[in-house]
Design a protein around this motif. Structure first.
Motif, short mmCIF file in Angstrom:
data_model
loop_
_atom_site.label_atom_id
_atom_site.label_comp_id
_atom_site.label_asym_id
_atom_site.label_seq_id
_atom_site.Cartn_x
_atom_site.Cartn_y
_atom_site.Cartn_z
N ALA B 109 0.83 -1.19 0.00
CA ALA B 109 0.00 0.00 0.00
C ALA B 109 0.87 1.25 0.00
N ARG B 110 0.29 2.29 -0.51
CA ARG B 110 0.95 3.60 -0.43
C ARG B 110 0.04 4.54 0.34
N GLY B 111 0.50 5.01 1.46
CA GLY B 111 -0.31 5.93 2.26
C GLY B 111 -1.65 5.33 2.66
N GLY B 112 -1.64 4.03 2.92
CA GLY B 112 -2.87 3.40 3.39
C GLY B 112 -3.79 2.95 2.27
N VAL B 113 -3.44 3.28 1.03
CA VAL B 113 -4.29 2.85 -0.09
C VAL B 113 -3.63 1.64 -0.75
N ILE B 114 -4.38 0.56 -0.84
CA ILE B 114 -3.78 -0.69 -1.34
C ILE B 114 -3.55 -0.62 -2.84
N ASP B 115 -2.34 -1.03 -3.23
CA ASP B 115 -2.00 -1.12 -4.64
C ASP B 115 -2.37 -2.52 -5.12
N TRP B 116 -3.57 -2.66 -5.69
CA TRP B 116 -4.06 -4.00 -6.03
C TRP B 116 -3.23 -4.65 -7.12
N ARG B 117 -2.71 -3.84 -8.05
CA ARG B 117 -1.93 -4.44 -9.15
C ARG B 117 -0.69 -5.12 -8.60
N GLU B 118 -0.01 -4.39 -7.71
CA GLU B 118 1.21 -4.98 -7.15
C GLU B 118 0.87 -6.17 -6.25
N THR B 119 -0.19 -6.00 -5.46
CA THR B 119 -0.62 -7.08 -4.57
C THR B 119 -0.84 -8.37 -5.35
N ASN B 120 -1.65 -8.27 -6.40
CA ASN B 120 -1.98 -9.48 -7.14
C ASN B 120 -0.81 -10.02 -7.94
#
Lengths: 408, 506
Positions: B109-120
């Protein structure tokens, strides 16, 4: 040597106090609050007429707290009782005032309807495992709506005299008034209701007798005993308070009918919860439902019955409330469930179930009642009253949790 | 190679029990180290000490990790250093996706917002590493246990693991899933991940482990190194069992009478997944005075069998017949099963067996309150007399029967559960893991109680994962696997090897 023995006894007393802080705490809190208000209201709090009022004002809360304790001990909650209470009051009003039914027909019907209301909610909680919070939240809305519908948004009343006596009647004296009037001057009063006075003494006598019996039993089985000091002090305070209050009542109009209803119900429910297999099983159910079920306890049926019972008690409370106001209003019982639940938690019940006593719930309800009454006499605004009541509830529960964590 | 981990003289006590006593464990960098021992020997406790579940200060001894003294305060502390434990009970959130589970608490996440592309994307990478072909967005509850185990490993890899601890990783897995998992462990070893495996399955241990430490009754018995001398199962078993078997179980005169209970054609389906059959056509008998064992691995269906017989407390679409003394018995709910003469001592005494916040007395009388009451009113004096009687008979160590059960040690709690069921006066007792989590002394006492029961002519069914216990206690042993009974052995012909081979050959 003597010193050592003394300090030994001291630690025993302290140890006992620490382990039983909760029960004493509640009693002390009630006494402290009463003394406080007695002083700041210049003695108004404990005037006979105000004591009578205290009982009348809190009777329906206490009656419902009995049922709520059972529901909470079983591991559930009932948010609908305020609405159910209002609904039953409305039903009674419509039947008696609008449809001209006899009081003697209406009252039993109202109690049965209360039981059915409880059954309807308990069914979903017990057999469908729907959380009681949700079922009774729905019930709260439904029965509020139903009373509005029954009353068509209007207040309905007044009730005939025979219905009003449920709440505002007094038990007639057993002895001719002249006897009381003869004795009254001894205590500096104008009149004395001998029934009330004697009942006070009798009740104190029964409490002392049963406490002594319990103590003898504890001795026989080597249960850690209350230190003598506490035992005597506690009994003395309770008996004195009881006799004092009954005396005060007897110098006014005697025993209110609701006090009898309340007293009898409290004794019955104390017996049910503490001495019967039924009560024991409710505690086991709330303490560990799965273990209770595997021990052969019909957990569903018990849960169901707890709600039926709650419904009947809410109905009784609804009748008392309507009789006291002498009218049924669509607003009757609004938010009252919160007072009832608060009383039970102040009285030491646990949110997770399995813990709690009838006496605690009754004392908790009185504590809230005295707070309400005292603050009203002092002229404190409803805004501050709400805040103070909220903080008292929070403090009581924090005290519980803190106590528990310290005991390990 | 140097030691990555050195645990020195670890001692951990719980109220009433010394779980670990001066335990030594040394794990070299890059090896797979097996930790073996009987249930309750202290393996899991040792791993909890290592991973910070029991924080520094709550135990005695020293942990040296990666060349320095390590004092982990909690799990996140040890995880930050690359020590990651995968527990027996998987810690996945079933309704979240694989990717969400992998990065739970460690979100991309960046600043509490999840980066779904990187996560997946990263999750997909990790899944490939552990050999899973599922999409990262798949919900975990749609995976089988074997694949969930692999997700756990992927989660561990996402945290830059250096020391991976697997607590009984294959206990609930099928044979092929187990093989896949062991292959993955060997693969991870080549990538330099040091691993500790706790396992009961000695063939698996032999296959993957470079060295083995045996723990018994909370102490280190031996450490073997596969490089210096081959490790055989016989060697491990010798150290695991230790004492002479004959002295661990009290003597009992074995005599069995008429058939007490007979279960015929018992079939049970899973309560939620209606198409999964949990118990398949089980038939067994129990004679008076007999102790009958049911052996099997975790997940074989033993508890499910017992609970479904005891008042249909488990499962649905139950079919089959229970006969008691030759007569069909109504066991369709718990009160009826109790009335018919059955008792079931659960494997999970804290959540299913006891009301912990109640007193000993109130727990003992719970399933037979009628016996101490008249027309619904409890006679408390009688209740106390009964409880005192059981306290004496069972040697429950407590200052009084008015103590809350929660304050008792595991062994004493188990005696309370047994008292409760004896007070219900059953004819047949089903004991599910009766000595789980109990120290050795209390175990011996429980065995004595079981022998007394059989001497009184009661039938006892004993479910246990500890094979030595079954061999030491039982007259006959049924072997269970995947919901069916796959064999029956008389005490004289039974051995751990024969039981195991019955399980494996099925």
């Amino acid at each position: 040597m003597a010193l050592a023995e003394h300090s030994g006894a001291q630690t025993g007393v302290m140890h006992y106090l620490k382990n039983n802080l909760r029960e004493y705490g509640l009693l002390f809190a009630l006494i402290a609050i009463m003394v406080f208000f007695q002083i700041v209201t210049d003695g108004t709090l404990l005037r006979p007429v105000n004591i009578t009022n205290l009982f009348l004002q809190n009777s329906y809360i206490i009656i419902m707290a009995l049922g709520m304790l059972v529901v909470i001990v079983s591991g559930n909650i009932d948010l609908s009782v305020g609405s159910v209470m209002g609904f039953i009051g409305a039903l009674a009003a419509v039947m008696i005032v609008n449809l001209d039914y006899s009081v003697y027909v209406t009252v039993p019907i109202c109690l049965v309807v209360g039981g059915l209301v409880g059954a309807a909610q308990g069914y979903w909680v017990a057999y469908w495992k729907i959380p009681s919070f949700i079922v009774t939240l729905a019930g709260m809305l439904v029965f509020r709506g139903l009373s509005l519908w029954l009353l068509e948004g209007q207040s309905v009343g007044p009730f005939p005299r025979e219905f009003q006596v449920i709440a505002t009647g007094f038990v007639p004296d057993v002895l001719p008034a002249s006897v009381g009037e003869g004795i009254a001057p001894i205590f500096g009063a104008n009149r004395l209701n001998m029934l009330a006075f004697l009942m006070g003494i009798a009740a104190a006598g029964i409490i002392v007798w049963s406490a002594l019996r319990q103590r003898a039993r504890n001795r026989a089985y080597g249960i850690e005993d209350e230190p003598q000091v506490f035992f005597v002090a506690r009994l003395a305070i309770i008996s004195a308070a009881l006799i004092f209050i009954m005396f005060k009542l007897s110098t006014f109009r005697g025993l209110p009918n609701v006090l009898i209803t309340m007293g009898v119900l409290t004794v019955i429910y104390t017996f049910l919860t503490e001495s019967t297999t039924l009560g024991r099983r409710v505690y086991a159910l709330g303490g560990n439902e799965k273990a209770a079920k595997l021990s052969g306890i019909k957990t569903e049926r018990l849960t169901f019955l707890a709600f039926v019972n709650m419904g009947v008690l809410a109905a009784i409370a609804g009748l008392v409330f309507a009789a006291r106001l002498n009218t049924a209003t669509p607003k009757a019982g609004f938010a009252l469930e919160l007072d009832v639940i608060a009383a039970v938690f102040i009285g030491g019940a646990s949110m997770s179930g399995g813990v709690g006593k009838i006496v605690g719930a009754v004392v908790g309800a009185f504590l809230m009642g005295v707070l309400n009454n005292g603050m009203s006499i002092m002229g404190i605004g409803i805004d501050y009253q709400q805040m103070i009541k909220g903080l008292v509830l929070l403090a009581a529960v924090i005290f519980d949790v803190y106590n528990k964590s310290k005991q390990g | 190679m140097t030691a990555l981990l050195e645990m020195r003289a670890i001692t951990k006590t719980f109220p009433g029990v010394k779980a670990l006593d001066q335990v030594q464990l040394s794990v070299r960098e890059g090896e797979i180290h097996a930790l073996v021992g009987e249930n309750g020997a202290g393996k899991s406790t040792l791993m909890k000490v290592l991973s910070g579940v029991y924080p520094a200060g709550s135990y005695e001894g020293e942990i040296h990790y990666d060349g320095a003294l390590a004092e982990f305060r909690d799990i996140s502390d040890s995880e930050a250093r690359g020590v990651i434990i995968i527990h027996q009970e998987l810690a996945l959130v079933p309704l979240l996706s694989i990717a969400e589970n992998i990065f739970l608490g460690n979100e991309r996440a960046r600043g509490g917002v999840i980066d779904w592309r990187e996560t997946n994307a990263r999750a997909a990478d990790l899944l490939r590493k552990v050999g899973l072909s599922e999409a990262p967005q798949t919900k975990v509850d749609s995976l089988g246990v074997g694949k969930q185990q692999l997700v756990e490993i992927a989660k561990a890899l996402s945290k830059d693991v250096r020391l991976l601890i697997l607590d009984e990783p294959t206990a609930a897995l099928s044979e092929s899933d187990s093989q896949a998992l062991l292959d993955l462990m060997l693969e991870l070893k080549t990538q330099g991940v040091t691993q500790i495996i706790i396992s009961h399955k000695l063939n698996e241990v032999r296959r993957v482990a470079d060295s083995v430490t045996v723990i018994r009754d909370g102490t280190t018995v031996s450490t073997m190194d596969a490089r210096s001398a081959p490790i055989t199962e016989a060697l491990i078993v010798r150290d695991m069992v230790g004492r002479d078997m004959a002295h661990r179980y009290p003597e009992r005169e074995r005599r069995s009478g008429a058939t007490l209970m007979e279960v015929k054609g018992w079939n049970v389906w899973h309560p939620e997944h209606a198409d999964r059959q949990v118990i398949r056509d089980v038939n067994f008998t129990v004679r008076a005075g007999e102790v009958v064992g049911i052996a099997g691995l975790m997940g074989a269906g033993r508890t499910e069998l017992a609970m479904s017989i005891f008042g249909r407390s488990y499962g649905r679409n139950i079919s089959g017949e229970v006969l008691l003394n030759g007569q069909p018995a109504d066991t369709s709910n718990v009160p009826r099963a109790i009335a018919a003469g059955l008792a079931y001592v659960t494997e999970d005494r804290k959540s299913l067996g006891l009301v912990l916040d109640e007193t000993i007395q109130r727990n003992i009388t719970l399933s037979n309150l009628e016996a101490v009451s008249t027309s619904g009113v409890i006679n408390e004096n009688e209740e106390t007399r009964v409880s005192e009687r059981y306290r004496a008979a069972m040697a429950i160590r407590t200052p009084s029967v008015f103590q809350k059960v929660v304050n008792l040690s595991g062994g004493n709690q188990q005696k309370v559960v047994l008292s409760k069921w004896l007070f219900a006066e059953p004819e047949v007792l089903i004991l599910d893991e009766p000595t789980r989590g109990i120290d050795v002394g209390a175990k011996f006492e429980i065995y004595g109680i079981i022998n007394d029961l059989s001497a009184q002519g009661k039938g006892v069914v004993m479910i246990s994962s500890e094979m030595p216990e079954l061999l030491g206690m039982c007259d006959r042993i049924y072997v269970m696997n995947e919901g069916a009974l796959v064999g029956e052995l008389a005490a004289s012909e039974a051995s751990q090897e024969r039981i195991m081979s019955l399980i494996v050959t099925e």
